[in-house]
Scaffold this motif. Structure first.
Motif, PDB file in Angstrom:
ATOM      1  N   ILE A 114      60.740  47.362  -2.510  1.00  0.00           N
ATOM      2  CA  ILE A 114      60.056  48.112  -3.128  1.00  0.00           C
ATOM      3  C   ILE A 114      61.068  48.188  -4.231  1.00  0.00           C
ATOM      4  N   GLU A 115      61.536  49.175  -3.305  1.00  0.00           N
ATOM      5  CA  GLU A 115      63.451  50.050  -4.186  1.00  0.00           C
ATOM      6  C   GLU A 115      63.970  49.529  -4.873  1.00  0.00           C
ATOM      7  N   GLN A 116      64.020  48.025  -3.829  1.00  0.00           N
ATOM      8  CA  GLN A 116      65.132  47.294  -4.221  1.00  0.00           C
ATOM      9  C   GLN A 116      65.243  46.622  -5.570  1.00  0.00           C
ATOM     10  N   GLN A 117      63.576  46.047  -5.320  1.00  0.00           N
ATOM     11  CA  GLN A 117      63.350  45.042  -6.803  1.00  0.00           C
ATOM     12  C   GLN A 117      62.937  45.822  -7.865  1.00  0.00           C
ATOM     13  N   PHE A 118      62.437  46.803  -7.561  1.00  0.00           N
ATOM     14  CA  PHE A 118      62.256  47.813  -9.061  1.00  0.00           C
ATOM     15  C   PHE A 118      62.654  47.431  -9.941  1.00  0.00           C
ATOM     16  N   ASP A 119      63.482  47.625 -10.183  1.00  0.00           N
ATOM     17  CA  ASP A 119      64.552  47.495 -11.452  1.00  0.00           C
ATOM     18  C   ASP A 119      64.447  46.059 -11.589  1.00  0.00           C
TER      19      ASP A 119
END
Length: 562
Positions: A408-413
């Motif tokens: 989720i941290e990598q995909q959030f943007d």
């Protein structure tokens, strides 16, 4: 098909080559030597200084003389031709039976190139029916081939149909060398490997060698003979150097002894320096310089052979293609080395075999490059697939199959760009009690059932952050409804999937909407505070923040209870 085409072209070329040789008129001659300060006619008059038919040639003296007998019943020659090499000047004499002498002197830089590849051509003084002898004096010859290959002819060597056939075949061979350059450009776009560039350099140098060493250079731009001689020397060094570097880069890692691989770049530099020096200073040690220059390539040939043998012994696939392709060139190298170093052997450059070697080298090494390209692409695709698999594993929760916090941290943007503007945190109520009363195995089954209840879709992304905490990322006008429906479905789905639970499994949820370019940490923190409010209000309920936070930091929103 390509092999049959190659054989047909070489057969035509061989026939043309033999026919060209048949046009030569006077090849039998006697030889003498002297100093440049001596008068040529005075030397010619001393019968004791002439030697005929023994086949021994030397360039130790400053001047070498060749004497050709002219017979009245044979066609009269008009030109003297011989192999190109560095020299100072050519002096030509036509001596009649009554003692009349006609002479012509041509400095080296004014010698024309012959259409016969690798030869220069010098026009004779007028040769008539009364001419008895033609004497050719060569000042400062630097190679025995200039004396050994000299002959008189009535026309340039490749006149007529046979000569044109030979030139057409050579032009076809040169054209075939252009195709690997095109292939290499495509290979390099897909596979940024240095061996592709070195193969291009090798192919280009072979292409230029064919043009320079054949009559094509005369047909295309007709440079002076000595210019082509220097060019041929320089290009030879470039060919050996680029071939060594191609081998250095092309043989697979671990398929050649490290010491041999380290020697190959030194061989490349050595070859280039030798050729530059020999082309720039051909007369420094003139009597032995050509032989020493040829012998200096023996270590390079030895290193290459040892490298190929070692690579084949180690199972190199690339070496198999290269060994087959380079075999004719290695034979050419041996012929030139042996005939150029042994004093009593007639020098030979084995040009017909060299042309065959050019095609074999390019054909088989190009096939080897294509094979290597496929192999490396397969390896890279496999490595990329494995990396992607490992990345997916690292971003997936092994228990529930949902994505984890790292994902989720990598995909959030990217998800924010795609319109996922709502974040919901779901936490199971009293989950510790389930583990304590029913055991962790039952607790794991509950978590799996909760994951099924969250139902990821195109508009809803579900994640497990750890323990009993889950996160939803949602988009669309009904994001609030989609999140709440999933939270309310948890008790029923868990009850159907897990038996033996003493009470229903419920969940609390906090949900916040993205504010502008807000980062994940900030959005998560706001949703987490709403989750805390829902739990404080009695659990099994949702706290929404439907609008952006006001400037004073006070959250506006409402609660929803199941």
């Amino acid at each position: 098909m390509a092999v049959f085409l190659l054989l047909a072209m070489l057969a035509c070329f061989g026939a043309g080559w033999n026919n060209v040789a048949a046009t030569d008129e006077t090849r039998e001659f006697c030889r003498a030597s002297g100093r440049m300060s001596e008068d040529v006619l005075a030397v010619a008059a001393e019968a004791v200084r002439w030697s005929c038919g023994d086949g021994k040639f030397s360039i130790d003296a400053e001047r070498a003389l060749l004497r050709f007998e002219i017979h009245a019943d044979e066609p009269l020659p008009r030109f003297f031709l011989s192999r190109r090499s560095a020299l100072a000047a050519i002096h030509l004499f036509a001596i009649d039976r009554d003692g009349t002498v006609r002479r012509r002197s041509i400095p080296a830089d004014s010698l024309r190139s012959s259409v016969a590849g690798g030869y220069f051509i010098a026009p004779l003084p007028d040769v008539t029916g009364a001419t008895r002898q033609v004497i050719v004096a060569v000042d400062l010859p630097s190679h025995r081939m200039t004396l050994e290959k000299g002959y008189l002819a009535r026309a340039d060597a490749t006149g007529g149909l046979a000569g044109m056939r030979s030139l057409l075949v050579l032009a076809g061979l040169a054209g075939m060398l252009i195709m690997p350059l095109i292939f290499n450009a495509a290979f390099y776009r897909a596979l940024r490997e240095p061996f592709v560039l070195w193969h291009s350099a090798l192919t280009l140098s072979l292409l230029i060698t064919i043009v320079v060493s054949s009559g094509l250079s005369v047909m295309l731009f007709d440079p002076p003979a000595m210019t082509l001689s220097r060019m041929a020397t320089l290009i030879f060094g470039m060919t050996i150097g680029s071939g060594a570097m191609f081998t250095y880069c092309f043989i697979e890692p671990g398929s050649m002894h490290p010491f041999l691989r380290r020697l190959l770049p030194y061989c490349a530099v050595w070859s280039l320096l030798l050729s530059v020096f020999h082309a720039a200073f051909p007369f420094i040690a003139r009597p032995i310089q050509s032989s020493a220059y040829t012998a200096a390539f023996a270590p390079v040939l030895a290193v290459f052979l040892l490298s190929m043998i070692d690579a084949l012994r180690r199972g190199s696939r690339a070496a198999k293609f290269q060994a087959v392709g380079y075999t004719p060139m290695v034979v050419v190298g041996f012929i030139r080395l042996v005939t150029g170093v042994i004093p009593w052997a007639h020098s030979s450059d084995a040009m017909l075999l060299f042309y065959i070697g050019c095609i074999c080298e390019v054909l088989f090494t190009t096939l080897g490059m294509a094979d290597r390209f496929v192999t490396m692409k397969r390896e890279r695709d496999g490595a990329r697939t494995e990396a992607e698999l490992l990345e997916r594993i690292s971003e997936t929760d092994p228990l529930t199959g949902l994505l984890n916090r790292r994902a989720i941290e990598q995909q959030f943007d990217q998800l924010r760009i795609e319109g996922f503007t709502a974040l919901a945190i779901i936490d199971l109520d009293h989950f510790k009690a389930i583990n304590d009363l029913n055991g962790h195995a039952v607790g794991d089954e509950v978590l799996k059932a909760v994951a099924r209840a969250l139902q990821p879709t195109l508009s809803v992304r579900a994640y497990r952050l750890g323990g009993e905490e889950f996160v939803l990322l949602l988009r669309g006008d009904d994001a609030e409804i989609q999140a709440e429906l999933r939270r309310r479905a948890i008790p029923a789905i868990v009850a159907n999937a897990v038996t033996g639970l003493e009470r229903a499994v419920t969940a609390s949820m906090g949900m916040a909407v993205l504010h502008g370019e807000e980062c994940f940490a900030s959005l998560y923190d706001r949703a987490d505070k709403l989750l805390y409010e829902a739990k404080s209000a009695g659990r099994n309920r949702t706290r929404f923040a439907l609008k952006s936070p006001p400037l004073d930091g006070v959250l506006s929103g409402r609660a929803m209870v199941a």
